[in-house]
Design a protein around this motif. Structure first.
Motif, PDB file in Angstrom:
ATOM      1  N   GLN B 172     -27.084 -35.750 -26.236  1.00 22.35           N
ATOM      2  CA  GLN B 172     -26.003 -36.448 -26.938  1.00 22.35           C
ATOM      3  C   GLN B 172     -24.770 -36.471 -26.044  1.00 22.35           C
ATOM      4  O   GLN B 172     -24.393 -35.442 -25.498  1.00 22.35           O
ATOM      5  N   THR B 173     -24.196 -37.626 -25.929  1.00 22.94           N
ATOM      6  CA  THR B 173     -22.951 -37.714 -25.161  1.00 22.94           C
ATOM      7  C   THR B 173     -22.093 -38.824 -25.735  1.00 22.94           C
ATOM      8  O   THR B 173     -22.601 -39.732 -26.394  1.00 22.94           O
ATOM      9  N   ASN B 174     -20.809 -38.712 -25.504  1.00 24.28           N
ATOM     10  CA  ASN B 174     -19.906 -39.742 -26.024  1.00 24.28           C
ATOM     11  C   ASN B 174     -19.606 -40.837 -25.025  1.00 24.28           C
ATOM     12  O   ASN B 174     -19.048 -41.864 -25.367  1.00 24.28           O
ATOM     13  N   SER B 175     -19.943 -40.588 -23.763  1.00 30.93           N
ATOM     14  CA  SER B 175     -19.577 -41.588 -22.763  1.00 30.93           C
ATOM     15  C   SER B 175     -20.745 -41.893 -21.839  1.00 30.93           C
ATOM     16  O   SER B 175     -21.178 -41.043 -21.072  1.00 30.93           O
ATOM     17  N   GLU B 234     -24.288 -30.814 -17.744  1.00 32.41           N
ATOM     18  CA  GLU B 234     -22.910 -31.314 -17.624  1.00 32.41           C
ATOM     19  C   GLU B 234     -22.749 -32.746 -18.115  1.00 32.41           C
ATOM     20  O   GLU B 234     -21.654 -33.190 -18.408  1.00 32.41           O
ATOM     21  N   ARG B 235     -23.876 -33.472 -18.215  1.00 31.27           N
ATOM     22  CA  ARG B 235     -23.770 -34.866 -18.655  1.00 31.27           C
ATOM     23  C   ARG B 235     -23.367 -34.990 -20.123  1.00 31.27           C
ATOM     24  O   ARG B 235     -22.879 -36.029 -20.553  1.00 31.27           O
ATOM     25  N   GLU B 236     -23.601 -33.935 -20.910  1.00 26.34           N
ATOM     26  CA  GLU B 236     -23.251 -34.029 -22.337  1.00 26.34           C
ATOM     27  C   GLU B 236     -21.749 -33.920 -22.582  1.00 26.34           C
ATOM     28  O   GLU B 236     -21.256 -34.425 -23.577  1.00 26.34           O
ATOM     29  N   GLY B 237     -21.058 -33.208 -21.720  1.00 25.36           N
ATOM     30  CA  GLY B 237     -19.604 -33.080 -21.880  1.00 25.36           C
ATOM     31  C   GLY B 237     -19.214 -31.884 -22.738  1.00 25.36           C
ATOM     32  O   GLY B 237     -20.034 -31.310 -23.460  1.00 25.36           O
ATOM     33  N   GLU B 238     -17.925 -31.489 -22.652  1.00 27.50           N
ATOM     34  CA  GLU B 238     -17.429 -30.257 -23.288  1.00 27.50           C
ATOM     35  C   GLU B 238     -17.480 -30.297 -24.816  1.00 27.50           C
ATOM     36  O   GLU B 238     -17.772 -29.295 -25.463  1.00 27.50           O
ATOM     37  N   ASP B 239     -17.198 -31.456 -25.403  1.00 28.87           N
ATOM     38  CA  ASP B 239     -17.185 -31.536 -26.868  1.00 28.87           C
ATOM     39  C   ASP B 239     -18.549 -31.188 -27.444  1.00 28.87           C
ATOM     40  O   ASP B 239     -18.674 -30.456 -28.428  1.00 28.87           O
ATOM     41  N   MET B 240     -19.545 -31.739 -26.791  1.00 25.19           N
ATOM     42  CA  MET B 240     -20.907 -31.497 -27.274  1.00 25.19           C
ATOM     43  C   MET B 240     -21.281 -30.042 -27.102  1.00 25.19           C
ATOM     44  O   MET B 240     -21.943 -29.451 -27.944  1.00 25.19           O
ATOM     45  N   LYS B 241     -20.837 -29.446 -26.001  1.00 28.66           N
ATOM     46  CA  LYS B 241     -21.178 -28.050 -25.741  1.00 28.66           C
ATOM     47  C   LYS B 241     -20.631 -27.178 -26.877  1.00 28.66           C
ATOM     48  O   LYS B 241     -21.309 -26.291 -27.379  1.00 28.66           O
ATOM     49  N   LYS B 286     -16.819 -16.456 -24.880  1.00 29.65           N
ATOM     50  CA  LYS B 286     -15.734 -17.142 -24.146  1.00 29.65           C
ATOM     51  C   LYS B 286     -15.144 -18.251 -25.002  1.00 29.65           C
ATOM     52  O   LYS B 286     -13.948 -18.433 -25.090  1.00 29.65           O
ATOM     53  N   ASN B 287     -16.019 -18.958 -25.651  1.00 27.65           N
ATOM     54  CA  ASN B 287     -15.625 -20.080 -26.470  1.00 27.65           C
ATOM     55  C   ASN B 287     -14.735 -19.630 -27.636  1.00 27.65           C
ATOM     56  O   ASN B 287     -13.729 -20.249 -27.948  1.00 27.65           O
ATOM     57  N   ASN B 288     -15.112 -18.509 -28.266  1.00 24.35           N
ATOM     58  CA  ASN B 288     -14.324 -17.997 -29.387  1.00 24.35           C
ATOM     59  C   ASN B 288     -12.975 -17.473 -28.938  1.00 24.35           C
ATOM     60  O   ASN B 288     -11.982 -17.619 -29.639  1.00 24.35           O
ATOM     61  N   LEU B 289     -12.955 -16.879 -27.727  1.00 21.57           N
ATOM     62  CA  LEU B 289     -11.694 -16.348 -27.218  1.00 21.57           C
ATOM     63  C   LEU B 289     -10.639 -17.431 -27.071  1.00 21.57           C
ATOM     64  O   LEU B 289      -9.454 -17.183 -27.234  1.00 21.57           O
ATOM     65  N   LYS B 290     -11.111 -18.624 -26.798  1.00 18.91           N
ATOM     66  CA  LYS B 290     -10.179 -19.747 -26.596  1.00 18.91           C
ATOM     67  C   LYS B 290      -9.254 -19.941 -27.799  1.00 18.91           C
ATOM     68  O   LYS B 290      -8.156 -20.432 -27.669  1.00 18.91           O
TER      69      LYS B 290
END
Lengths: 611, 292
Positions: B172-175, B234-241, B286-290
């Motif tokens: 899944q990707t947005n772009s 990396e093709r999916e992008g940060e939002d998807m991750k 790491k994600n939660n720490l953000k």
């Protein structure tokens, strides 16, 4: 009775692509497959997908290579469709996330393959088929497309007008392996066959145990003509003990073939002075067997494929899977020693006659992928041309069956126009031995029935057949019959073909057919009865083996993968035509139709196929 | 087709009563079949008795509807050994020569279709990839543990498939670039996800996992690996991750794993499953720490 707009039989690359395409067009589509989709044999494809993606390459060059590779038995409209659509469909896979191998600039990698004038084989390591299959199954899950998995389709529900061109396919009959239920499936728009290969007709094959030619045999018995069945590709690099495939990518990357004297025979003995190991597959297979027959093989059986000089880094990067296959299935570490290889049955160029939209002459019946013959491969398929065929023609068949408006096909199907009736001199009676029941045309009895009634009738017939097999208490078992046919085909209808041997094969097949009349299923359980499943498959193997052999006997010339001892030349004046077989009242009927060499902008003039 | 037939063949389908000729042929055929069958059984038994290099298999048998098989049992098969013979080869031999009702899934014979994961001498293995010569006798072949047995060596895979499909197992990707242009991906990133894409859905890992055995809702190593394959692409992008990590962090997700490494040990494709799960745990933290 189950009911859908479009029913796809088989869930490999072509089946999945067809289902996705039909779904895109808004159809209610379902897949019926004897294997769960991810078990399909598309997953074993290693090498890659030919697509003219780069500057300096063009679909025209791809088409030229394919026509030449086909030994001028490919039909230009189908070949050009393949080459034009492949780049877009390959990129579509990338957009669905397929994990292609990459160049330093992040674009998908391409490599050289046999018979190609440009390195246009796009790949994912040596596991391209696995990546393609899983990527498409993911898209199926995303769309929520219904799959009846572990349902074995046994029969097509086709009306029985005298001429196959007047018939309509209304659905299928399938057997639920898990529970033993036999059910009818009504297809409102159409049925797409995507059942893949038929390698189990031979005993040394790269094909899976499931590749028993079911779709081709079912369509044949329903009256759809089958085309160019004699053209069987023997892959030059299979492991001797199991038939496991070693990708052409090994030679594409620079792997070398040696005989027992350590001679690079492709050059030393002049089999292919220009391309050597990268000549077309049939050329390399014959070269290897000639080496063995002339006493230069290793253990009188195989030759060596050496890739050690490529270096570990490059091998691990591009061909890692080959290290595992060679170690696990032959006990040879290819980083340290050359791999033993010999030719093995790999691919059927022939199949159910279709046009470039995947349609057969029976209304509502389609075929795509290896079970179909459009024909894009003609006398010989180039490496890297099977996977694009799945995605290009799977999609087209799916769209067409779902009712999308498409350009009329240029290829005709069925006995129309310029066809030629023919005979073959068989030493035995061909076709069904006594026990009938499969021929669809029984005097037009179902011609006026509704679609539902046609399916019901096919269902009743199939239930009777299966009940008979399960109730019979003794007789012969399928394994014995199957083994006889496989052995005979490998001995008589292999890379080298001679008239008398072909006739021996027809005798053996006849005998096997007679034995099959007495076949019974020892396992009486309704639960996951693979004994019954294989007994039903064996019926298909019989029809397929016979059709291959009849075609091989009829075609008295040497073209592509079809070599005849008595006829050592390609005979264009007589044989620029397809071998067609139609099932007619339980017997095969032979006829020919001309090959189409006229492309969109040019005519492909037959040239000598040298590499 | 007007074939040349050397002898007159009777039209059997139109015969009202069975002709004497046909009766005779049928009798001959039956005789031949019986003879062949007897011959084959005798040969097989003889071979099994005399050959030194015969492998002894003990195979689990069960069929819910066949008397005598409703209670699970083990059958003994003696299979003549050939160089390079695998567990799958031996099962096929036993089926084709001794008992055609012996049931197991198999297709490609080359460790890519993932159909024949079995419990061999106490561990999960692919039958086609396991050399008999690497095993001690008798070779015990059982269906995968922690799954319902359908018949003999066939287990119900539905639960495994359900878990695989629970992690949005699709790209899944947005772009996306134009339809004739590929997305770029670095060689390093492709290398990063490569092992995770090798999964063949054989379910050996799931069967070996104690946690999955005790918690039916646990996604299990294969499904988490599938999610890893996309989360790290990396093709999916940060939002998807972000979204993928949320799915994986659920109660029955990555935190259930107790790093016993049993999945990694049995994986026939050598996927570092436990490491992938651990890496996702780190990513999740790491994600939660953000947000703190």
């Amino acid at each position: 009775m189950y009911e859908h707009d479009v029913i796809v039989v088989g869930a490999g690359g072509a089946g999945l692509r067809a289902a996705i395409a039909a779904h895109e067009e808004g159809a209610d589509v379902a897949i019926v497959s004897k294997l769960h989709p991810v078990r399909s044999h598309t997953g074993a494809a290693e090498g890659g997908i030919n697509a003219a993606l780069r500057e300096g390459d063009s679909w025209e060059d791809h088409a030229y290579d394919t026509m030449k590779g086909s030994d001028y038995l490919g039909d230009a409209p189908a070949v050009e469709t393949l080459c034009k659509d492949s780049p877009k469909e390959t990129i579509q896979l990338e957009h669905w996330g397929m994990a292609f191998s990459r160049d330093d600039d992040g674009r998908v990698s391409q490599r050289p393959f046999g018979g190609l004038s440009f390195p246009r084989t796009t790949y994912a390591g040596a596991e391209t088929g696995h990546q393609l299959l899983h990527t498409m199954y993911e898209q199926l899950v995303k769309r929520g497309i219904k799959v009846y998995d572990e349902w074995h389709v046994t029969r097509l529900a086709v009306s029985d007008e005298d001429d196959p061109e007047d018939r309509t396919c209304h659905g299928i009959v399938a057997y639920d392996v898990q529970t033993g239920k036999i059910e009818g499936f009504r297809a409102r728009n159409g049925v797409i066959l995507a059942t893949g290969g038929l390698g189990q007709v031979y005993d040394h094959t790269t094909n899976a145990v499931a590749n028993t030619g079911d779709g081709v045999a079912m369509a044949y018995r329903a009256g759809a003509p089958i085309e160019d069945m004699e053209f069987i590709q023997f892959h030059p690099t299979t492991l001797p003990s199991t038939g496991v495939l070693i990708t052409e990518g090994v030679r594409g990357e620079g792997g070398i073939l040696y005989n027992k004297h350590g001679e690079r025979f492709m050059f030393e003995y002049g089999y292919a002075n220009n391309l050597g190991e990268l000549a077309s597959r049939d050329v390399v297979s014959r070269a290897e067997l000639t080496e063995v027959n002339e006493g230069r093989g290793i253990e009188d059986e195989y030759v060596h494929l050496d890739m050690r000089h490529l270096g570990e880094e490059r091998i691990v990067d591009r061909l890692e899977n080959i290290i595992h296959l060679s170690e696990d299935f032959e006990g040879v570490n290819p980083l340290e020693a050359p791999m033993p290889v010999k030719p093995g049955q790999h691919y059927a160029m022939g199949g159910v006659e279709t046009d470039e939209n995947g349609e057969t002459c029976i209304t509502g019946l389609y075929a795509a992928g290896e079970c179909a013959c459009a024909s894009v491969h003609g006398g010989n398929r180039l490496g890297g041309n099977a996977l694009p065929e799945l995605i290009v023609f799977g999609k087209r068949a799916g769209h067409h069956a779902a009712g999308k408006d498409m350009k009329d096909a240029e290829i005709t199907t069925g006995k129309v126009g310029d066809y030629e009736p023919a005979d073959v001199e068989s030493p035995v009676q061909l076709g069904e031995a006594g026990l009938g029941g499969d021929a669809v045309a029984d005097g037009g009895a179902t011609a006026d029935l509704s679609g539902d009634e046609v399916v019901q009738r096919a269902l009743d017939d199939e239930r009777e057949t299966i009940e008979h097999l399960l109730e019979k208490e003794d007789g012969i078992q399928h394994a014995e019959i199957r083994e006889r046919v496989q052995k005979s085909m490998t001995e008589h209808v292999n890379v080298f073909r001679e008239e008398e041997a072909l006739k021996d094969a027809l005798r053996d097949i006849r005998e096997a057919r007679e034995l099959y009349q007495d076949v019974y299923v020892a396992d009486k359980s309704r639960t996951f009865n693979t004994d019954l499943l294989q007994t039903l498959e064996t019926r298909n193997i019989l029809d397929i083996a016979e059709s291959i052999t009849v075609g091989a006997l009829a075609r008295n010339e040497f073209r592509g993968a079809h070599w005849r001892k008595e006829y050592q030349e390609r005979r264009d004046e007589e044989w620029l035509k397809h071998t067609m077989l139609s099932w007619n009242d339980g017997e095969p009927e032979l006829w020919y139709k001309p090959v189409i060499l006229e492309g969109e902008n040019k005519t492909y003039e037959p040239k000598i196929r040298s590499y | 087709m007007s074939t040349q037939v050397p002898e007159q063949v009777e039209d059997e389908s139109s015969a009202e009563s069975v002709s004497p000729g046909k009766q005779k042929r049928d009798a001959k055929k039956r005789e031949r079949a019986e003879r062949l069958q007897e011959q084959r059984e005798a040969e097989a038994a003889e071979k099994a008795r005399t050959a030194d290099d015969t492998y002894h298999l003990k195979v689990f048998r069960y069929d819910p509807e066949v008397e005598g098989k409703q209670e699970p049992r083990f059958d003994d098969f003696y299979v003549p050994y050939k160089q390079g013979m695998t567990v799958l080869d031996a099962l096929m031999w036993a089926r084709d020569h001794y008992d055609s009702s012996l049931t197991f899934r198999h297709s490609c014979r080359q460790a890519i279709c993932g159909s024949d994961a079995l419990f061999v001498n106490g561990s999960q293995r692919l039958g086609c990839k396991t050399q008999l010569s690497d095993l001690s006798e008798p070779v015990r072949v059982e269906p995968l543990p922690h799954a319902d047995v359908v018949k003999d060596l066939v287990v119900d895979m539905e639960h495994f498939y359900d878990q695989m499909e629970a992690v949005e197992p699709y790209f899944q990707t947005n772009s996306l670039p134009a339809e004739d242009e590929e997305q770029r991906q670095t060689r390093e990133n492709r290398e990063k996800v490569k092992m995770s894409t090798r999964c063949i859905w054989c379910s050996a890992c799931m069967s070996s996992c104690n946690i999955a055995a005790g918690d039916n809702e646990y996604l299990g190593p294969a499904a988490i690996n599938k999610a890893y394959r996309f989360a790290m692409d990396e093709r999916e992008g940060e939002d998807m991750k972000q979204r993928r990590l949320e799915i994986l962090e659920q109660e029955h997700g990555v935190w259930r794993c107790q790093t016993q490494f049993s999945c990694t040990e049995v994986c026939p494709k050598d996927i570092p499953l436990t490491e992938h799960i651990q890496e996702l745990k780190r990513e999740a933290i790491k994600n939660n720490l953000k947000f703190w």
